[in-house]
Motif scaffolding. Structure first.
Motif, PDB file in Angstrom:
ATOM      1  N   ARG A   7       0.827  -1.212   0.000  1.00 29.35           N
ATOM      2  CA  ARG A   7       0.000   0.000   0.000  1.00 29.35           C
ATOM      3  C   ARG A   7       0.861   1.261   0.000  1.00 29.35           C
ATOM      4  O   ARG A   7       0.637   2.178  -0.797  1.00 29.35           O
ATOM      5  N   LEU A  10       2.657   1.529  -3.440  1.00 24.89           N
ATOM      6  CA  LEU A  10       1.812   1.904  -4.588  1.00 24.89           C
ATOM      7  C   LEU A  10       1.213   3.302  -4.423  1.00 24.89           C
ATOM      8  O   LEU A  10       0.977   3.995  -5.416  1.00 24.89           O
ATOM      9  N   ASP A  11       0.991   3.729  -3.178  1.00 21.27           N
ATOM     10  CA  ASP A  11       0.563   5.128  -2.973  1.00 21.27           C
ATOM     11  C   ASP A  11       1.648   6.075  -3.497  1.00 21.27           C
ATOM     12  O   ASP A  11       1.358   7.080  -4.149  1.00 21.27           O
ATOM     13  N   ALA A  14       1.640   5.988  -7.278  1.00 20.31           N
ATOM     14  CA  ALA A  14       0.515   6.751  -7.850  1.00 20.31           C
ATOM     15  C   ALA A  14       0.815   8.249  -7.786  1.00 20.31           C
ATOM     16  O   ALA A  14       0.594   8.993  -8.749  1.00 20.31           O
ATOM     17  N   GLU A 140      -4.183  -7.384  -1.956  1.00 18.71           N
ATOM     18  CA  GLU A 140      -4.595  -7.275  -3.363  1.00 18.71           C
ATOM     19  C   GLU A 140      -5.729  -8.268  -3.574  1.00 18.71           C
ATOM     20  O   GLU A 140      -5.630  -9.423  -3.143  1.00 18.71           O
ATOM     21  N   ALA A 189      -5.324  -2.913  -3.542  1.00 18.86           N
ATOM     22  CA  ALA A 189      -5.001  -2.971  -4.965  1.00 18.86           C
ATOM     23  C   ALA A 189      -5.933  -3.993  -5.603  1.00 18.86           C
ATOM     24  O   ALA A 189      -6.338  -4.972  -4.962  1.00 18.86           O
ATOM     25  N   HIS A 221     -10.214   2.673 -14.399  1.00 20.40           N
ATOM     26  CA  HIS A 221      -9.471   3.799 -13.825  1.00 20.40           C
ATOM     27  C   HIS A 221     -10.333   5.065 -13.781  1.00 20.40           C
ATOM     28  O   HIS A 221     -10.240   5.862 -12.841  1.00 20.40           O
ATOM     29  N   HIS A 228      -5.366   1.413  -6.897  1.00 22.02           N
ATOM     30  CA  HIS A 228      -4.202   0.874  -7.601  1.00 22.02           C
ATOM     31  C   HIS A 228      -4.587  -0.381  -8.377  1.00 22.02           C
ATOM     32  O   HIS A 228      -5.068  -1.351  -7.783  1.00 22.02           O
ATOM     33  N   GLY A 270      -3.509   4.166 -14.208  1.00 22.10           N
ATOM     34  CA  GLY A 270      -3.758   3.615 -12.875  1.00 22.10           C
ATOM     35  C   GLY A 270      -3.141   2.262 -12.573  1.00 22.10           C
ATOM     36  O   GLY A 270      -3.289   1.767 -11.458  1.00 22.10           O
ATOM     37  N   ARG A 272      -0.424   0.085 -11.262  1.00 26.15           N
ATOM     38  CA  ARG A 272       0.730   0.378 -10.391  1.00 26.15           C
ATOM     39  C   ARG A 272       1.583  -0.856 -10.131  1.00 26.15           C
ATOM     40  O   ARG A 272       2.747  -0.735  -9.764  1.00 26.15           O
ATOM     41  N   LYS A 273       1.021  -2.047 -10.268  1.00 22.92           N
ATOM     42  CA  LYS A 273       1.777  -3.283 -10.026  1.00 22.92           C
ATOM     43  C   LYS A 273       1.666  -4.137 -11.278  1.00 22.92           C
ATOM     44  O   LYS A 273       0.560  -4.341 -11.789  1.00 22.92           O
TER      45      LYS A 273
END
Ligand SMILES: O=C(CO)COP(=O)(O)O
Ligand SMILES: O=C[C@H](O)COP(=O)(O)O
Ligand SMILES: [Zn+2]
Ligand SMILES: [Zn+2]
Length: 359
Positions: A7, A10-11, A14, A140, A189, A221, A228, A270, A272-273
């Motif tokens: 978290r 990925l924050d 972003a 996730e 996520a 998105h 995420h 959007g 991120r992973k």
């Protein structure tokens, strides 16, 4: 302390508009190569272990190798993530072993083969998220079933994946359902289905919008700009690696993966992973094949593994650079799990869903 939650990472991604590759690990050589690449370009890393990886190496061995990587590279934030957790036990035992993030993949039932109902997915994901968040660990979830839009088939052949024929309603995540799913489960996520699948044989031609539905990423998105997104099955299966593998006796029929430009487009919308395992396997296996063919007298395993680590390192560096992860490690100070837990309790990490996001 360099361990970070998904978290927090990925924050940060972003906020700064980049993506983070999540590389699968099973052994020391993969960990060494990924960490060497991360160090070389100053990238934070996501190391993810499947259930198969955990039984291959053993939980203790895996956990201790990652601890060693952390001690060796204190400046590189490391997220240790459970890939495709199939039930509460898998996710909670990962947390016991120091994982800072778990995927509760409730898109399939616990057998990792049978597509699950909406209610099943929501209930198990919500439950795991509540427990994980209580100790600061990230979650996730997955909505939609991975599989090919070309064949309408899941991917049961690799041991994890839906069995049998799937409809487009399953193979493409519905944006309205995505909003409801995030609201009800509170995941950090969300993995979505948009035509990618695991393994080398994703597409029989260079994918266009018919078989790689990037428009689904954009639609989700738009509804959930603060959530995420995760792309599974995102190896690019580069032609050069296929050739390298085949040149030394490998037998891989021509195949297509997810082009890096499409992943970069996803990152602008959007994502991120980005999960990558097959490319790593292929990079290593091609070098092992080369040494076996070029040096038939060789029997020192290190002579096979050193060049395969170098190939994996080069691949990882390339993805860190392509996804914008390079140069970000120094900008992040990992927060302890206890601090993350406090933030979940306070509501500060509740999913941010715009009013009117759902139709
Ligand atoms: O999604 C993955 C792991 O969860 C890996 O995908 P690839 O098989 O495309 O590398
Ligand atoms: O499914 C995702 C990864 O590619 C892991 O594969 P594995 O289960 O063979 O370790
Ligand atoms: Zn798989
Ligand atoms: Zn996956």
């Amino acid at each position: 302390m360099s361990r970070i939650t998904l978290r927090q990472l990925l924050d940060h991604a972003a906020e700064h508009g980049y993506g983070v590759p999540a590389f699968n690990i099973n052994n020391m050589e993969q960990i060494l190569a990924i960490m060497a690449a991360a160090r070389a370009v100053d990238a934070p890393v996501i190391l993810q272990a499947s259930r198969g990886a955990r039984s291959y190496a053993g939980d203790l061995m895996l956990a201790k190798m990652v601890e060693a990587a952390e001690a060796t590279h204190p400046a590189i934030p490391i997220c240790l993530h459970q890939d495709h957790g199939n039930d509460d036990g898998t996710c909670l035992s990962a947390i016991q072993h120091g994982f800072t993030s778990v995927m509760m993949d409730g898109s399939l039932e616990a057998d990792a083969k049978t597509p699950a109902s909406w209610d099943y997915n929501v209930e198990i994901t919500r439950r795991v998220a509540a427990t994980a968040h209580a100790v600061g660990v990230s979650v996730e979830g997955e909505l939609g079933v991975l599989g090919s839009l070309e064949t309408g088939q899941g991917e049961a052949e690799d041991g994890h994946g839906a069995e049998g024929a799937l409809g487009h309603d399953q193979l493409l995540t519905d944006p309205d359902q995505a909003v409801a799913f995030v609201r009800e489960t509170r995941v950090d996520a969300l993995a979505i289905a948009m035509g990618t699948s695991h393994g080398a044989y994703k597409f029989s031609r260079r994918p266009d919008g018919e078989i790689l539905a990037m428009h689904v990423v954009q639609a989700i998105h738009q509804r959930l700009p603060e959530i995420h997104l995760v792309m599974h099955g995102s190896s690019s299966v580069p032609e050069a690696l296929q050739e390298q593998f085949n040149r030394f006796g490998g037998e891989m029929p021509r195949t297509w993966g997810v082009p890096v430009e499409e992943i970069q487009r996803g990152i602008r919308h959007g994502v991120r992973k980005v999960n990558i395992d097959t490319d790593c396997r292929l990079a290593m296996a091609a070098e092992i094949r080369r040494v076996a063919v070029e040096k038939p007298a060789e029997f020192d395993p290190r002579k096979f593994l050193q060049p395969s680590m170098a190939a994996l390192e080069a691949l990882c560096r390339e993805r860190f650079e392509q996804f914008g992860t390079a140069g970000q490690a120094a900008k992040i100070t990992p927060l302890p799990l206890a601090e993350m837990a406090k933030r979940y309790r306070s509501g500060a990490l509740d999913p941010r869903i715009a009013v009117g996001a759902a139709a």
